[in-house]
Scaffold this motif. Structure first.
Motif, PDB file in Angstrom:
ATOM      1  N   ARG A 184     -17.494   6.351  12.679  1.00 19.42           N
ATOM      2  CA  ARG A 184     -17.458   5.927  11.286  1.00 19.42           C
ATOM      3  C   ARG A 184     -16.039   6.188  10.782  1.00 19.42           C
ATOM      4  O   ARG A 184     -15.409   7.150  11.195  1.00 19.42           O
ATOM      5  CB  ARG A 184     -18.456   6.783  10.507  1.00 19.42           C
ATOM      6  N   GLY A 185     -15.569   5.351   9.902  1.00 15.64           N
ATOM      7  CA  GLY A 185     -14.248   5.611   9.342  1.00 15.64           C
ATOM      8  C   GLY A 185     -14.085   4.769   8.104  1.00 15.64           C
ATOM      9  O   GLY A 185     -14.762   3.759   7.939  1.00 15.64           O
ATOM     10  N   PRO A 186     -13.185   5.173   7.210  1.00 16.74           N
ATOM     11  CA  PRO A 186     -13.035   4.418   5.964  1.00 16.74           C
ATOM     12  C   PRO A 186     -12.308   3.094   6.192  1.00 16.74           C
ATOM     13  O   PRO A 186     -11.591   2.930   7.171  1.00 16.74           O
ATOM     14  CB  PRO A 186     -12.188   5.353   5.093  1.00 16.74           C
ATOM     15  N   ILE A 187     -12.537   2.184   5.259  1.00 15.30           N
ATOM     16  CA  ILE A 187     -11.873   0.876   5.318  1.00 15.30           C
ATOM     17  C   ILE A 187     -10.626   0.975   4.461  1.00 15.30           C
ATOM     18  O   ILE A 187     -10.699   1.402   3.309  1.00 15.30           O
ATOM     19  CB  ILE A 187     -12.830  -0.204   4.765  1.00 15.30           C
ATOM     20  N   TYR A 188      -9.509   0.588   5.022  1.00 14.85           N
ATOM     21  CA  TYR A 188      -8.255   0.681   4.258  1.00 14.85           C
ATOM     22  C   TYR A 188      -8.052  -0.609   3.462  1.00 14.85           C
ATOM     23  O   TYR A 188      -8.088  -1.702   4.029  1.00 14.85           O
ATOM     24  CB  TYR A 188      -7.106   0.925   5.229  1.00 14.85           C
ATOM     25  N   VAL A 189      -7.894  -0.462   2.151  1.00 14.10           N
ATOM     26  CA  VAL A 189      -7.646  -1.638   1.302  1.00 14.10           C
ATOM     27  C   VAL A 189      -6.241  -1.501   0.726  1.00 14.10           C
ATOM     28  O   VAL A 189      -5.996  -0.641  -0.125  1.00 14.10           O
ATOM     29  CB  VAL A 189      -8.671  -1.724   0.150  1.00 14.10           C
ATOM     30  N   PRO A 190      -5.281  -2.303   1.222  1.00 20.50           N
ATOM     31  CA  PRO A 190      -3.906  -2.150   0.729  1.00 20.50           C
ATOM     32  C   PRO A 190      -3.758  -2.700  -0.689  1.00 20.50           C
ATOM     33  O   PRO A 190      -4.475  -3.624  -1.084  1.00 20.50           O
ATOM     34  CB  PRO A 190      -3.081  -2.969   1.720  1.00 20.50           C
ATOM     35  N   LEU A 191      -2.840  -2.126  -1.446  1.00 24.50           N
ATOM     36  CA  LEU A 191      -2.552  -2.595  -2.809  1.00 24.50           C
ATOM     37  C   LEU A 191      -1.243  -3.367  -2.732  1.00 24.50           C
ATOM     38  O   LEU A 191      -0.213  -2.818  -2.339  1.00 24.50           O
ATOM     39  CB  LEU A 191      -2.420  -1.391  -3.748  1.00 24.50           C
ATOM     40  N   ASN A 192      -1.297  -4.622  -3.094  1.00 25.14           N
ATOM     41  CA  ASN A 192      -0.119  -5.477  -2.953  1.00 25.14           C
ATOM     42  C   ASN A 192       0.755  -5.341  -4.197  1.00 25.14           C
ATOM     43  O   ASN A 192       0.485  -5.946  -5.227  1.00 25.14           O
ATOM     44  CB  ASN A 192      -0.610  -6.923  -2.780  1.00 25.14           C
ATOM     45  N   GLU A 193       1.834  -4.567  -4.080  1.00 28.31           N
ATOM     46  CA  GLU A 193       2.653  -4.349  -5.286  1.00 28.31           C
ATOM     47  C   GLU A 193       3.782  -5.363  -5.419  1.00 28.31           C
ATOM     48  O   GLU A 193       4.445  -5.421  -6.449  1.00 28.31           O
ATOM     49  CB  GLU A 193       3.227  -2.923  -5.285  1.00 28.31           C
ATOM     50  N   GLU A 194       4.004  -6.180  -4.377  1.00 25.29           N
ATOM     51  CA  GLU A 194       5.139  -7.123  -4.400  1.00 25.29           C
ATOM     52  C   GLU A 194       5.183  -7.955  -5.684  1.00 25.29           C
ATOM     53  O   GLU A 194       6.196  -8.000  -6.364  1.00 25.29           O
ATOM     54  CB  GLU A 194       5.086  -8.076  -3.185  1.00 25.29           C
ATOM     55  N   PRO A 195       4.049  -8.639  -6.035  1.00 26.16           N
ATOM     56  CA  PRO A 195       4.123  -9.524  -7.213  1.00 26.16           C
ATOM     57  C   PRO A 195       4.411  -8.764  -8.502  1.00 26.16           C
ATOM     58  O   PRO A 195       4.811  -9.358  -9.499  1.00 26.16           O
ATOM     59  CB  PRO A 195       2.732 -10.160  -7.292  1.00 26.16           C
ATOM     60  N   LEU A 196       4.188  -7.448  -8.510  1.00 28.70           N
ATOM     61  CA  LEU A 196       4.377  -6.717  -9.758  1.00 28.70           C
ATOM     62  C   LEU A 196       5.826  -6.265  -9.933  1.00 28.70           C
ATOM     63  O   LEU A 196       6.227  -5.873 -11.016  1.00 28.70           O
ATOM     64  CB  LEU A 196       3.452  -5.482  -9.790  1.00 28.70           C
ATOM     65  N   LEU A 197       6.602  -6.280  -8.842  1.00 27.87           N
ATOM     66  CA  LEU A 197       7.965  -5.735  -8.932  1.00 27.87           C
ATOM     67  C   LEU A 197       8.859  -6.634  -9.773  1.00 27.87           C
ATOM     68  O   LEU A 197       9.606  -6.160 -10.630  1.00 27.87           O
ATOM     69  CB  LEU A 197       8.558  -5.568  -7.523  1.00 27.87           C
ATOM     70  N   ARG A 198       8.792  -7.929  -9.526  1.00 27.17           N
ATOM     71  CA  ARG A 198       9.563  -8.925 -10.296  1.00 27.17           C
ATOM     72  C   ARG A 198      11.012  -8.498 -10.478  1.00 27.17           C
ATOM     73  O   ARG A 198      11.482  -8.303 -11.611  1.00 27.17           O
ATOM     74  CB  ARG A 198       8.926  -9.160 -11.665  1.00 27.17           C
ATOM     75  N   GLY A 199      11.660  -8.313  -9.346  1.00 27.02           N
ATOM     76  CA  GLY A 199      13.089  -8.011  -9.438  1.00 27.02           C
ATOM     77  C   GLY A 199      13.397  -6.540  -9.582  1.00 27.02           C
ATOM     78  O   GLY A 199      14.546  -6.123  -9.426  1.00 27.02           O
TER      79      GLY A 199
ATOM     80  N   LYS B 175     -11.034  -6.156  -2.533  1.00 22.28           N
ATOM     81  CA  LYS B 175      -9.934  -6.536  -1.637  1.00 22.28           C
ATOM     82  C   LYS B 175      -9.131  -7.679  -2.259  1.00 22.28           C
ATOM     83  O   LYS B 175      -7.901  -7.679  -2.227  1.00 22.28           O
ATOM     84  CB  LYS B 175     -10.481  -6.972  -0.278  1.00 22.28           C
ATOM     85  N   HIS B 176      -9.854  -8.656  -2.820  1.00 14.61           N
ATOM     86  CA  HIS B 176      -9.167  -9.795  -3.438  1.00 14.61           C
ATOM     87  C   HIS B 176      -8.289  -9.338  -4.584  1.00 14.61           C
ATOM     88  O   HIS B 176      -7.153  -9.764  -4.717  1.00 14.61           O
ATOM     89  CB  HIS B 176     -10.189 -10.817  -3.971  1.00 14.61           C
ATOM     90  N   PHE B 177      -8.832  -8.477  -5.414  1.00  9.39           N
ATOM     91  CA  PHE B 177      -8.088  -7.992  -6.576  1.00  9.39           C
ATOM     92  C   PHE B 177      -6.813  -7.273  -6.124  1.00  9.39           C
ATOM     93  O   PHE B 177      -5.719  -7.538  -6.626  1.00  9.39           O
ATOM     94  CB  PHE B 177      -8.966  -7.039  -7.398  1.00  9.39           C
ATOM     95  N   CYS B 178      -6.962  -6.372  -5.137  1.00 12.34           N
ATOM     96  CA  CYS B 178      -5.796  -5.596  -4.699  1.00 12.34           C
ATOM     97  C   CYS B 178      -4.774  -6.463  -3.984  1.00 12.34           C
ATOM     98  O   CYS B 178      -3.592  -6.131  -3.932  1.00 12.34           O
ATOM     99  CB  CYS B 178      -6.229  -4.458  -3.775  1.00 12.34           C
ATOM    100  N   ALA B 179      -5.235  -7.589  -3.407  1.00 12.72           N
ATOM    101  CA  ALA B 179      -4.293  -8.467  -2.709  1.00 12.72           C
ATOM    102  C   ALA B 179      -3.699  -9.502  -3.665  1.00 12.72           C
ATOM    103  O   ALA B 179      -2.967 -10.391  -3.256  1.00 12.72           O
ATOM    104  CB  ALA B 179      -5.015  -9.164  -1.569  1.00 12.72           C
ATOM    105  N   ASN B 180      -4.066  -9.391  -4.955  1.00 11.07           N
ATOM    106  CA  ASN B 180      -3.575 -10.294  -5.999  1.00 11.07           C
ATOM    107  C   ASN B 180      -4.003 -11.739  -5.784  1.00 11.07           C
ATOM    108  O   ASN B 180      -3.247 -12.660  -6.032  1.00 11.07           O
ATOM    109  CB  ASN B 180      -2.042 -10.211  -6.104  1.00 11.07           C
ATOM    110  N   HIS B 181      -5.236 -11.940  -5.287  1.00 11.88           N
ATOM    111  CA  HIS B 181      -5.765 -13.303  -5.208  1.00 11.88           C
ATOM    112  C   HIS B 181      -5.919 -13.825  -6.631  1.00 11.88           C
ATOM    113  O   HIS B 181      -6.303 -13.090  -7.528  1.00 11.88           O
ATOM    114  CB  HIS B 181      -7.158 -13.310  -4.549  1.00 11.88           C
ATOM    115  N   GLU B 182      -5.631 -15.121  -6.831  1.00  9.11           N
ATOM    116  CA  GLU B 182      -5.751 -15.745  -8.152  1.00  9.11           C
ATOM    117  C   GLU B 182      -4.985 -14.960  -9.207  1.00  9.11           C
ATOM    118  O   GLU B 182      -5.377 -14.919 -10.368  1.00  9.11           O
ATOM    119  CB  GLU B 182      -7.228 -15.864  -8.572  1.00  9.11           C
ATOM    120  N   GLN B 183      -3.928 -14.283  -8.770  1.00 10.82           N
ATOM    121  CA  GLN B 183      -3.044 -13.546  -9.709  1.00 10.82           C
ATOM    122  C   GLN B 183      -3.783 -12.487 -10.524  1.00 10.82           C
ATOM    123  O   GLN B 183      -3.341 -12.115 -11.613  1.00 10.82           O
ATOM    124  CB  GLN B 183      -2.378 -14.544 -10.692  1.00 10.82           C
ATOM    125  N   ARG B 184      -4.917 -11.970 -10.007  1.00  8.88           N
ATOM    126  CA  ARG B 184      -5.706 -11.059 -10.853  1.00  8.88           C
ATOM    127  C   ARG B 184      -4.999  -9.739 -11.092  1.00  8.88           C
ATOM    128  O   ARG B 184      -5.077  -9.175 -12.190  1.00  8.88           O
ATOM    129  CB  ARG B 184      -7.083 -10.825 -10.225  1.00  8.88           C
TER     130      ARG B 184
END
Length: 1500
Positions: free
Chosen positions: A1302-1317, A1470-1479
């Motif tokens: 058993r082991g946890p599922i890793y859900v990455p947080l996509n910070e790229e779109p939030l950096l904006r330069g 997962k979708h939210f953290c991957a910024n699907h649909e810009q959420r």
């Protein structure tokens, strides 16, 4: 005998099975057993017991039988039956099998149920209830005098086998290279395993109504063609292992199904077929990267696979059965399905570890081969031969601890009935063959010139000599001329395959269970067996001499270990010394007609025309009808001596009735010590192996696995006890011990009687895996100072001995003796215990919902059972769980085993959950932040739960003010003043039980004023707001009785007088044994003051109560004057004043804080923790929002005034846990006194989950389950829900004994779109707050998805690691936010003072980053980075709560345990953290907008 007319009755008419009028049958008395049958029928006769003497007869000479029984036994209504009283001895049963389902039946309950059933009559399918219906089981099968019977009587000597239809089953499918081969019918072995075996198995489960909790794992080993580690790229190195031949390999595990229960398994078969198509490709090409060369990967064969590792993986889970105690299953089974034939090449040390763990833990292990059954005995373990000498010997072992089945399909081949049992070798091309002939050394065994055609060399004699015992002290084989020929075919064929070699040395025998004595003293007629220190000879090894006859002719020395070489093609002649391990499971097998234990799926193939029995050889066959009705003849059980001389084939049953295994009829009976021998092969040790033995599938074991039997029959003989064991004993005098304790005990509890203690000591040992030893010969035992078991006839026993029990586990024996009022515990421990093993193992596994095969690791260790602190446990039992013998894991060296069940209290209803369930299209991040009112409701519900259900306190009816209010206005008032949830001032008392320990909060200087101001300010604003909402401060309270309030300047005396007022007072709890008069609850007193005194605020009320305490007008209800005033569910009472001498009915408090706390659950109530710092002047308004936002709704991670310590305070603020005694058996169902303990968090915060762990050692699982399920049913009425949680929610490999699959599922947080330069996410804020802000940002995200904080006392809490765990409001899943502790801070931080005292037993990680962060980094980059820079990937670890079973799904909480809901949450998260649909971007932008607005407001 007498004839009666038979009528039937329904169970609703009478619960009795039989109604008979005693007048009709003179001489019949209660408890008599009668048989009832139609004279003309040949059907089995029904036996019933006369239970009621005065049972109402219906007319003369009529008997009435319960309808279903009459139907089963084909008794016709109104027909005549004969009734006959039978002698109990004639109908006594040898063994009975009981099945049960969907419940947890502990071994102690099994024993008590067995005692309850003695001298009762049972029949097929009889339903048995025990402990007031808490334990339910059904009779499945009965054996008497070698045959299956339909009814009989249970006596003291009847063996009772418990079989569970709801076990924890691990199905491991070995995906070795043979899975892609074809069998004789042209099916792939995988198809045979899945479409054949598994499909049949699931059908049988369904038919039988089995409801197992199943985990299915595909596993394989991949070898890499490489000589050195340098040939591997960096990303492959972390999981490579090297075997004894220097080959590199990796083990892969694919978990297909994890802890699931399905009604219909057909979808799983489909899923397995899908996995099969890509399995080999994915595993072999797992490491391939573009433009990179990696060594060639090959899938191993079954024999070289990771067979033992797999068994140990399941053992790591099974060993912890007492930590995550599930109440709806019992029993543990590992099944390995292999395409091989039952031969495995294994490491000797790992074999010893596996064997010891399987036997000690009492776990069933089945091996199902879908390959063809070979012509030699299997299962066969071939030890890795670490010698590289050509002449070194291969060592084999035949494990008796693996139950073997061979699965064959019923397909017929049109042209033949013949089923080959040997696979043909694959056809080779001509080239290599030529080469082989040219190369003499590899080619023929003997050079031409050495080879004489009519050789005088006697090959048979040579073989006979190889398998003969060497003479004492010889290591070189002398040629012995033998006339007797025993042909051993095909031997060299096996041995030649072993690798060539170069060094010579004797391998040490590391398994004490493997017999290694010199000389022929296994058994010759002049020796008394082998009694060698520590030689627990179970699996005698088999050695095959890798020699060609030539080398013997040329007289080369042969390297020999000092043992007999045993031939796997003919193991039936070999006996080994009996041990307790060998007999651990034997009592689950029935006795066949010859009086030996049999396994029903082994049957003898007999040539056509041969008679069924041959009297000249005293053979008798066992006719057992299989499911298809055909007769299978079970093999005979003849006895041979080691050297092959047939000594005699009769069995002797010794006079004591104990099974004398393999007693051979020798001419001089005085020298036979044969009761201490068993056959080498087979699970029973009594069934002989012959080449004609066909092994089928043990469907019974795979469908309704047997639990470890509660009895066994091995006890060491006198000589062995003296030589091989250390003896120690201690006495217990329960009456004396309890007299001492009763004096010191504030609350008197009826102590256990000596007899109860005695039974409980036996019970507890059984519960921890011991077995009762029965059938030991009395005289022998008395001679060797070991007591006879209780079945012995009283004449043999010394007159003064009241009771004796013998128990064993492994090589540890306990003798419990009760004489008068003294209990003596004698312990026999092995003089030479096994060395402790700790085997470290790395592997890759792919769990459901994961994307990759992650690296993990695990340790396989053997438990040192001889170190268990029984003396402590016995005193714990004796004193009824007194606080002096707390149920803790005393140090790590001697851990106590006790059962635990952890629960969380969570908010019950969230409209968001309902929306998500009803609307498929909605997103899942719609959980609102709870309002102040929501939190108040939760606090109120929690207080009610604590009072009514945990503490079971009553209030006199007229004083129900505090909990229920009469009028709606009163309710308003109550609500209005419910500011209890605010953080109380830091100066107020700690939660610790000791008066000396300060709260950590108060030792940190900056916190002190902050907390105080926060509490006061918050209380003020809430109060003012609620007053303005309700119009005016109306004075209605308690059903509208209007009474002037107390003036603001009223004296303390006036306050106390008003508190005592019968109708307007504070509302006292009903006085009980440990509660004094005038007891009230601290938080309700605050509410009361706010309602009954003019302009009273929360902080004024608190200080008023503190003044009362200081002036000795009130005091903690335990009578402890040092206890400060803590707001929450804490109990205080009003002290009588000096002038009130006339108070005669005043009941004094206990005067003992420890006893009081052991009796009552007291919890401090705090407000939500805010991540923001406050300026001293401005009051904070945290009304409509949770802690994650400030007054303008600005999210905390964007505020300027964040508290730099918020993220790490969790560590210092680890709630202390408190323990209290728990009455388990609230409905008085048990036949003994039962108790347990509750370990609960000392503080309750309405925005966090509240943890409570129920612990017990002396309680029946089903009765504990009833108590907890009862609480869970009542929780919704308090707006809460109770869910079970695992002991280790994340199962990371860092925690000891974590679940390896058993082991946890890793859900990455996509910070790229939030950096904006920007270069960093929080650029523009002070850099030292970045980590903190990132954490608050992640916390805001999990909050939107409905997760709330839960601080569980878990194995993953390591010092200096501030990982934050959250649980979903439905209880379905956990999220962990890994956080880095700033290293400079880590240096400064003192060790938190109020961490649980026993937290030191958890592994402490010194490194600054948390191990979970390392886990993530590895997930992402494929290797462990040393530098934890800020550019590391951010993310969450998500894991499922696997403890929620059907029992925990209520109608009020439809989402709990709903699989579709769970999968939707994960997908959406997962979708939210991957910024699907810009959420994610939208959420980020909204937060900034709020900040800009707020800034704008402040500018004006």
């Amino acid at each position: 005998m007498k004839s009666f007319k038979l009528i039937v009755h329904q169970s609703s008419f009478s619960s009795e099975d039989l109604i008979i009028n005693l007048k009709d049958y003179p001489g019949l008395k209660e408890k008599d057993i009668i048989e009832i049958y139609h004279p003309e029928n040949d059907y089995p006769r029904l036996l019933l017991q006369v239970t009621k003497v005065d049972a109402p007869g219906r007319g003369r000479d009529t008997i009435s039988v319960e309808q279903s029984i009459a139907t089963t036994f084909q008794l016709r209504t109104f027909a005549h039956v004969y009734v006959n009283v039978v002698n109990v001895a004639d109908v006594a049963l040898d063994s009975v099998e009981l099945t049960f389902k969907d419940q947890y039946l502990g071994r102690s309950e099994m024993w008590r149920l067995k005692n309850h059933l003695v001298s009762t009559c049972v029949y097929l399918n009889k339903k048995i209830e025990y402990c007031g219906g808490a334990v339910r089981c059904q009779v499945y099968e009965m054996w008497s005098q070698g045959d299956r019977v339909a009814c009989g009587v249970i006596t003291e000597d009847t063996k009772i086998v418990f079989r569970s239809s709801t076990s924890m089953v691990y199905l491991f499918i070995q995906m070795s290279s043979e899975m892609w081969d074809f069998d004789i019918h042209g099916d792939l072995y995988f198809e045979k395993a899945v479409n054949g075996f598994l499909a049949d198995l699931f059908t049988k489960w369904k038919k039988n109504g089995s409801n197992h909790e199943v985990t299915i794992v595909l596993f394989s080993r991949t070898f890499y063609k490489a000589k050195t580690l340098e040939e591997f790229p960096q990303h492959m190195k972390e999981c490579l292992q090297k075997d004894y031949r220097g080959r590199f390999y990796e083990d892969f595990y694919r978990v297909a199904v994890q802890n699931e229960r399905y009604e219909d398994w057909s979808n799983v078969l489909l899923q397995l077929r899908r996995l099969f198509t890509d399995y080999q490709k994915i595993v072999l090409q797992y490491h391939e990267r573009p433009n990179m060369e990696i060594p060639t990967a090959i899938n191993s064969t079954a024999a070289q696979g990771n067979f033992l590792e797999v068994l140990n993986m399941s053992l790591n889970v099974f060993e912890k059965h007492y930590l995550d105690r599930c109440f709806d299953r019992t029993g543990q089974l590992s099944v390995v399905i292999t395409p091989g034939v039952g031969v495995f090449e294994v490491d000797r040390e790992l074999t010893n570890v596996t064997k010891q763990r399987i036997i000690d833990n009492g776990v069933g292990s089945d091996l199902v081969c879908v390959g063809e059954q070979p012509l030699h005995a299997v299962p066969l373990l071939k030890f890795h031969n670490k010698d590289s000498n050509l002449n070194s010997i291969d060592d084999y072992s035949m494990p008796h601890w693996i139950n073997l089945s061979f699965y064959s399909t019923n397909k017929k081949v049109a042209y033949s009935n013949f089923i080959p049992r040997i696979k043909l070798p694959p056809r080779k091309s001509q080239e290599p063959l030529k080469k082989m002939y040219e190369d003499e050394s590899k080619g023929k065994l003997i050079k031409e010139d050495d080879y004489m055609h009519n050789s005088i060399f006697d090959y048979d004699a040579y073989d006979a000599q190889v398998f003969q015992l060497p003479p004492a002290h010889s290591t070189c084989v002398q040629r012995v001329a033998r006339t007797k020929k025993t042909s051993v075919a095909g031997l060299e064929g096996i041995s030649r395959r072993s690798p060539p070699a170069s060094s010579i040395h004797h391998r040490k025998m590391s398994d004490p269970d493997i017999h290694h004595s010199l000389g022929s003293d296994i058994l010759t007629s002049n020796k008394h067996g082998v009694s060698e220190a520590g030689s627990d000879a179970t699996d005698s090894p088999i050695s095959i001499n890798r020699l060609s006859p030539r080398s013997s002719v040329s007289n080369k020395p042969v390297i020999r270990t000092g043992r007999a070489l045993i031939n796997p093609f003919d193991p039936s002649h070999v006996t080994v010394k009996l041990t307790s391990n060998r007999r651990r499971w034997t009592h689950i097998f029935p006795k066949g007609p010859t009086g030996v234990l049999i396994q029903q799926h082994h049957y003898q193939a007999r040539p056509a025309g041969e008679p069924a029995s041959r009297p000249d050889q005293h053979r008798s066959e066992n006719n057992i009808s299989k499911e298809n009705g055909s007769t299978i003849n079970n093999n005979n059980h003849s006895v041979y001596q080691v050297d092959g001389n047939v000594m005699g084939r009769k069995r002797m049953i010794s006079a004591s009735g104990a099974l004398s295994i393999l007693g051979t009829a020798l001419s001089t009976p005085s020298t036979t010590n044969n009761a201490s021998l068993a056959l080498l092969w087979g699970a029973t040790g009594e069934q002989e192996w012959t080449p004609a033995l066909t092994t089928g599938v043990d469907w019974k074991s795979l469908t309704i696995p047997a639990c470890l039997p509660i009895t066994t029959d091995y006890f060491p003989d006198k000589r062995s006890l003296q030589n091989d064991y250390l003896v120690s004993d201690y006495n217990l005098l329960p009456d004396d011990v309890n007299a001492d304790f009763a004096k010191n005990r504030a609350i008197y509890k009826e102590p256990l009687t000596t007899m109860e203690v005695f039974k409980e000591l036996v019970s507890q040992r059984l519960a921890q895996g011991f077995q009762l030893i029965v059938g030991v010969n009395d005289n022998e035992v008395i001679e060797s100072h070991c007591p006879p078991s209780r079945v012995a006839p009283p004449s043999c026993q010394p007159a003064h001995v009241a009771k004796r029990y013998l128990l064993s586990i492994g090589r540890i024996f306990h003798k419990l003796t009760l004489v008068g009022s003294t209990i003596t515990v004698t312990r026999y421990r092995p003089r030479h215990p096994y060395p402790p093993f700790n085997i470290h193992y790395r592997y890759r596994f792919h769990a459901p919902n994961h994307d990759t095969y992650e690296v993990s690791w695990v340790s396989f260790t053997t438990e040192k059972l001889e170190n268990y602190n029984w003396n402590y446990m016995d005193h714990y039992i004796c004193t009824r769980g007194d606080t002096d013998f707390a149920l803790v894991e005393v140090g790590s060296q001697y851990p106590l085993k006790y059962w635990r069940f952890r629960t969380l209290l969570l908010p019950l209803i969230n409209p968001a959950t309902k929306t998500i369930l009803e609307d498929e299209s909605t997103h899942c991040d719609i959980y609102p932040t709870p309002t102040r009112q929501d939190l108040d409701h939760l606090t109120e519900g929690f207080l009610k739960m604590t009072e009514s259900y945990f503490n079971k306190v009553k209030r006199p009816n007229k004083q129900r003010v505090a909990t229920t209010c009469g009028s709606s206005e009163a309710a308003l008032t109550r609500r209005r003043h419910s500011t209890s949830n605010l953080t109380r001032n830091a100066q107020q008392g700690g939660v610790s039980s000791s008066p000396f320990r300060e709260r950590v909060g108060s030792t940190r200087l900056p916190d002190r004023p902050r907390l105080r101001i926060e509490a006061i300010a918050a209380a003020k604003t809430v109060l003012e707001r609620s007053q303005s909402q309700s119009g005016e401060c109306d004075d209605t309270y308690d059903d509208g009785v209007i009474e002037p309030k107390l003036k603001a300047n009223a004296t303390l005396l006036e306050v106390v007088d008003r508190m005592r007022h019968p109708s307007l007072g504070v509302g006292f709890l009903q006085q009980t044994v440990s509660l004094p008069s005038h007891t009230f609850v601290s938080i309700y007193a605050i509410h009361w003051l706010q309602a009954n005194m003019e302009n009273m605020t929360y902080e004024k009320a608190t200080s008023c109560m503190e003044r009362l305490l200081r002036d000795k007008m009130i005091c903690h209800a335990s009578g402890d004057t040092l206890k400060r005033y803590i707001v929450g569910y804490y109990m205080y009472h009003i002290l009588p004043q000096k002038k009130e001498k006339e108070l005669t009915d005043y009941v004094k408090p206990l005067g003992d804080l420890q006893s009081f706390e052991n009796e009552w659950m007291e919890v401090e109530v705090l407000g939500p923790r805010s991540p923001l710092l406050t300026s001293e002047t401005g009051a904070i308004d945290i009304s409509g929002n949770s802690t994650a936002t400030d007054d303008s709704g600005m999210p905390a991670f964007l505020c300027d005034n964040i508290d730099p310590n918020y993220m790490h305070m969790e560590n210092d603020d680890l709630p202390l846990y408190k323990n209290t005694h728990l009455d388990i058996d609230v409905n008085n169902k048990s036949d003994r006194i039962e108790w347990g303990h509750a370990r609960y968090q000392a503080t309750f915060r309405p925005d966090q989950a509240f943890e409570m762990c129920i612990q017990w050692a002396i309680a029946s699982g089903n009765i504990v389950a009833e108590l907890i399920i009862g609480w869970a049913r009542k929780a919704p009425s308090c707006r809460l829900q109770m869910v079970p949680i695992p002991a280790d929610p994340l199962a990371l490999p860092f925690t000891e004994k974590s679940d390896p699959l058993r082991g946890p599922i890793y859900v990455p947080l996509n910070e790229e779109p939030l950096l904006r330069g920007k270069t960093a996410l929080f650029e523009g804020f002070p850099e030292d707050t970045w980590l903190e802000r990132l954490f608050l940002f992640q916390e805001a995200i999990v909050g939107r998805f409905g997760f709330i904080k839960c601080t569980v006392e878990s194995t993953s809490h390591a010092a200096g690691v501030g990982d934050h765990l959250y649980v979903h409001v439905t209880g379905n899943m956990f999220i962990l936010i890994p956080t880095t502790v700033k290293s400079e801070q880590k240096g400064l931080k003192a060790k938190p003072v109020n961490k649980p005292l026993n937290s030191s037993r958890y592994p402490v990680h010194e490194a600054a980053p948390s191990p979970h962060e390392g886990y993530i980094t590895r997930h992402v980059s494929g290797k462990n980075k040393d530098d934890y820079d800020n550019s590391r990937r951010m993310g969450f670890l998500w894991s499922w709560n696997h403890m929620i079973s059907k029992k925990w799904k209520w109608s009020q909480t439809p989402a709990t345990g709903d699989e579709c809901f769970q999968m939707r949450m994960l997908r959406d998260f997962k979708h939210f953290c991957a910024n699907h649909e810009q959420r994610l971007s939208q959420f980020w932008d909204q937060c900034w907008e709020v900040r800009e607005k707020a800034k704008g407001i402040k500018c004006f």
